[in-house]
Design a protein around this motif. Sequence first.
Motif, PDB file in Angstrom:
ATOM      1  N   TYR A  12       2.986 -31.385 -18.234  1.00  0.00           N
ATOM      2  CA  TYR A  12       4.401 -31.619 -17.966  1.00  0.00           C
ATOM      3  C   TYR A  12       4.819 -33.031 -18.373  1.00  0.00           C
ATOM      4  O   TYR A  12       4.214 -34.013 -17.941  1.00  0.00           O
ATOM      5  CB  TYR A  12       4.713 -31.466 -16.473  1.00  0.00           C
ATOM      6  CG  TYR A  12       4.268 -30.161 -15.853  1.00  0.00           C
ATOM      7  CD1 TYR A  12       4.083 -29.024 -16.630  1.00  0.00           C
ATOM      8  CD2 TYR A  12       4.040 -30.067 -14.493  1.00  0.00           C
ATOM      9  CE1 TYR A  12       3.669 -27.835 -16.064  1.00  0.00           C
ATOM     10  CE2 TYR A  12       3.637 -28.880 -13.910  1.00  0.00           C
ATOM     11  CZ  TYR A  12       3.441 -27.761 -14.694  1.00  0.00           C
ATOM     12  OH  TYR A  12       3.032 -26.586 -14.127  1.00  0.00           O
ATOM     13  N   GLY A  13       5.882 -33.144 -19.154  1.00  0.00           N
ATOM     14  CA  GLY A  13       6.510 -34.416 -19.455  1.00  0.00           C
ATOM     15  C   GLY A  13       5.574 -35.569 -19.712  1.00  0.00           C
ATOM     16  O   GLY A  13       5.495 -36.498 -18.904  1.00  0.00           O
TER      17      GLY A  13
ATOM     18  N   LYS B 131       5.731 -38.193 -21.414  1.00  0.00           N
ATOM     19  CA  LYS B 131       6.341 -39.530 -21.441  1.00  0.00           C
ATOM     20  C   LYS B 131       6.467 -40.121 -20.036  1.00  0.00           C
ATOM     21  O   LYS B 131       6.614 -41.330 -19.878  1.00  0.00           O
ATOM     22  CB  LYS B 131       7.715 -39.468 -22.103  1.00  0.00           C
ATOM     23  CG  LYS B 131       7.671 -39.125 -23.585  1.00  0.00           C
ATOM     24  CD  LYS B 131       9.069 -39.061 -24.175  1.00  0.00           C
ATOM     25  CE  LYS B 131       9.024 -38.674 -25.647  1.00  0.00           C
ATOM     26  NZ  LYS B 131      10.395 -38.540 -26.218  1.00  0.00           N
ATOM     27  N   GLU B 132       6.430 -39.262 -19.023  1.00  0.00           N
ATOM     28  CA  GLU B 132       6.601 -39.740 -17.654  1.00  0.00           C
ATOM     29  C   GLU B 132       5.277 -40.074 -16.973  1.00  0.00           C
ATOM     30  O   GLU B 132       5.262 -40.500 -15.826  1.00  0.00           O
ATOM     31  CB  GLU B 132       7.329 -38.682 -16.816  1.00  0.00           C
ATOM     32  CG  GLU B 132       8.732 -38.369 -17.299  1.00  0.00           C
ATOM     33  CD  GLU B 132       9.393 -37.312 -16.441  1.00  0.00           C
ATOM     34  OE1 GLU B 132       8.846 -36.983 -15.376  1.00  0.00           O
ATOM     35  OE2 GLU B 132      10.452 -36.808 -16.839  1.00  0.00           O
TER      36      GLU B 132
ATOM     37  N   ASP C  79      17.178 -28.270 -20.173  1.00  0.00           N
ATOM     38  CA  ASP C  79      17.368 -29.426 -21.045  1.00  0.00           C
ATOM     39  C   ASP C  79      16.660 -30.680 -20.539  1.00  0.00           C
ATOM     40  O   ASP C  79      16.650 -31.711 -21.206  1.00  0.00           O
ATOM     41  CB  ASP C  79      18.858 -29.707 -21.276  1.00  0.00           C
ATOM     42  CG  ASP C  79      19.619 -29.951 -19.984  1.00  0.00           C
ATOM     43  OD1 ASP C  79      18.989 -30.060 -18.923  1.00  0.00           O
ATOM     44  OD2 ASP C  79      20.870 -30.025 -20.036  1.00  0.00           O
ATOM     45  N   GLN C  80      16.044 -30.609 -19.351  1.00  0.00           N
ATOM     46  CA  GLN C  80      15.277 -31.733 -18.833  1.00  0.00           C
ATOM     47  C   GLN C  80      13.850 -31.750 -19.370  1.00  0.00           C
ATOM     48  O   GLN C  80      13.176 -32.772 -19.278  1.00  0.00           O
ATOM     49  CB  GLN C  80      15.213 -31.671 -17.303  1.00  0.00           C
ATOM     50  CG  GLN C  80      16.537 -31.883 -16.592  1.00  0.00           C
ATOM     51  CD  GLN C  80      16.373 -31.721 -15.095  1.00  0.00           C
ATOM     52  OE1 GLN C  80      16.343 -30.618 -14.576  1.00  0.00           O
ATOM     53  NE2 GLN C  80      16.253 -32.831 -14.409  1.00  0.00           N
ATOM     54  N   LEU C  81      13.393 -30.648 -19.920  1.00  0.00           N
ATOM     55  CA  LEU C  81      12.004 -30.549 -20.365  1.00  0.00           C
ATOM     56  C   LEU C  81      11.814 -31.257 -21.697  1.00  0.00           C
ATOM     57  O   LEU C  81      12.563 -31.035 -22.647  1.00  0.00           O
ATOM     58  CB  LEU C  81      11.605 -29.074 -20.495  1.00  0.00           C
ATOM     59  CG  LEU C  81      11.739 -28.221 -19.231  1.00  0.00           C
ATOM     60  CD1 LEU C  81      11.332 -26.784 -19.526  1.00  0.00           C
ATOM     61  CD2 LEU C  81      10.904 -28.791 -18.092  1.00  0.00           C
ATOM     62  N   GLU C  82      10.781 -32.106 -21.767  1.00  0.00           N
ATOM     63  CA  GLU C  82      10.453 -32.784 -23.011  1.00  0.00           C
ATOM     64  C   GLU C  82       9.893 -31.789 -24.020  1.00  0.00           C
ATOM     65  O   GLU C  82       9.404 -30.715 -23.662  1.00  0.00           O
ATOM     66  CB  GLU C  82       9.416 -33.881 -22.746  1.00  0.00           C
ATOM     67  CG  GLU C  82       9.898 -34.993 -21.832  1.00  0.00           C
ATOM     68  CD  GLU C  82       8.815 -36.012 -21.564  1.00  0.00           C
ATOM     69  OE1 GLU C  82       7.842 -36.075 -22.349  1.00  0.00           O
ATOM     70  OE2 GLU C  82       8.929 -36.756 -20.581  1.00  0.00           O
ATOM     71  N   ALA C  83       9.956 -32.179 -25.281  1.00  0.00           N
ATOM     72  CA  ALA C  83       9.487 -31.283 -26.342  1.00  0.00           C
ATOM     73  C   ALA C  83       8.021 -30.918 -26.174  1.00  0.00           C
ATOM     74  O   ALA C  83       7.604 -29.803 -26.502  1.00  0.00           O
ATOM     75  CB  ALA C  83       9.721 -31.940 -27.701  1.00  0.00           C
ATOM     76  N   ASP C  84       7.205 -31.840 -25.655  1.00  0.00           N
ATOM     77  CA  ASP C  84       5.770 -31.602 -25.479  1.00  0.00           C
ATOM     78  C   ASP C  84       5.430 -30.983 -24.135  1.00  0.00           C
ATOM     79  O   ASP C  84       4.256 -30.778 -23.827  1.00  0.00           O
ATOM     80  CB  ASP C  84       4.993 -32.912 -25.637  1.00  0.00           C
ATOM     81  CG  ASP C  84       5.054 -33.454 -27.055  1.00  0.00           C
ATOM     82  OD1 ASP C  84       5.306 -32.649 -27.966  1.00  0.00           O
ATOM     83  OD2 ASP C  84       4.856 -34.660 -27.235  1.00  0.00           O
ATOM     84  N   ASP C  85       6.428 -30.698 -23.323  1.00  0.00           N
ATOM     85  CA  ASP C  85       6.193 -30.089 -22.014  1.00  0.00           C
ATOM     86  C   ASP C  85       5.747 -28.644 -22.223  1.00  0.00           C
ATOM     87  O   ASP C  85       6.396 -27.874 -22.932  1.00  0.00           O
ATOM     88  CB  ASP C  85       7.482 -30.134 -21.191  1.00  0.00           C
ATOM     89  CG  ASP C  85       7.255 -29.813 -19.719  1.00  0.00           C
ATOM     90  OD1 ASP C  85       6.635 -28.767 -19.442  1.00  0.00           O
ATOM     91  OD2 ASP C  85       7.720 -30.580 -18.872  1.00  0.00           O
TER      92      ASP C  85
ATOM     93  N   LYS D  18       8.007 -25.543 -22.071  1.00  0.00           N
ATOM     94  CA  LYS D  18       8.902 -25.208 -23.179  1.00  0.00           C
ATOM     95  C   LYS D  18       8.460 -23.930 -23.879  1.00  0.00           C
ATOM     96  O   LYS D  18       9.275 -23.231 -24.494  1.00  0.00           O
ATOM     97  CB  LYS D  18       8.932 -26.355 -24.187  1.00  0.00           C
ATOM     98  CG  LYS D  18       9.901 -27.481 -23.863  1.00  0.00           C
ATOM     99  CD  LYS D  18      11.329 -27.101 -24.235  1.00  0.00           C
ATOM    100  CE  LYS D  18      12.239 -28.307 -24.208  1.00  0.00           C
ATOM    101  NZ  LYS D  18      13.626 -27.953 -24.584  1.00  0.00           N
TER     102      LYS D  18
END
Length: 310
Positions: free
Chosen positions: A5-6, A8-9, A196-202, A205
Amino acid sequence: MSHGYGPKERDDDESIRVIGRAVELGIDLFDTADAYGPFSNERLLGRALAAHRDQVRIATKCGLVARPDGRFGRNGRPDYLRSACEGSLRRLGVEAIDLYQLHRVDPAVPLAESWGALSDLVSEGKVRRLGISHATREELEQVHSIFPITAVQYELSVWVTHSLDDILPWARKNGVGFLAFAPIGRGYLSGRLEHDQLEADDSRKRDPRFASDAMRTNHAIVQGLRKVAARHGATPAQVAIAWTLTRGDNVVPIPGTRHLRWLEENAAAVDLRLTEEDLHDIDNLPAATGEMIWDRTRFATSEVPEMTRG
């Protein structure tokens, strides 16, 4: 904290604070796997729990291996499982793993060989108890006759209930624990997640249940949880966890989070007592839209021996 999940976070320092706070709150079971990262989550957990080893139990998994294309394969060969265990012991910084779980059954290897190798690790003192994830009932019966299963692990939540039909009754009958992962539906049942909160690498997705249309349709489930939560001054996530706890004394939900706020919210769910009316309303929520992909068919057989490094 380290996978899925995310990306970047991700913040290891914050994750260590969250784990420390979990121990303070009385949480004493921590579940990970060598595939998460891969490897980085075991290292993180080893660092975070180094000062708390006498207060906690660590569960980790083997047999699921990351591939260069970002997907996963399975490897249940005895020699691989043995080397995987050595790697997990080193990364976790422990002399023995409290609960060692076969992450997925490898159809290319006789299950008795895989399970026999794991039971040898118990005999050698490197592992204390064995578990298995996402096995069929027939596979559970097979391995349980070879060496006792302490716990099984499956997804279980308000919107994923298939294990209630046969796996959970089998576990209850045989005195086996049931680790319920993703009890908040990978965050969706909290009511705080939008497509739309999900990052591309999540990883979500790629899951049909997290497609924007499906998420909008499934909003009715969240609304139902909100209604129940309002009766108790609780949150939808707490209701989702509390519902899981009503499935049986042997059921242990293992929600994951990277944030102190959500950790404390999740932990408070243990004090939420759902009424018969609440359970009736939850049981009558609409079925979820969107086929989940997190099952046995998603993982191909694969041998990736270099993944034992690290």
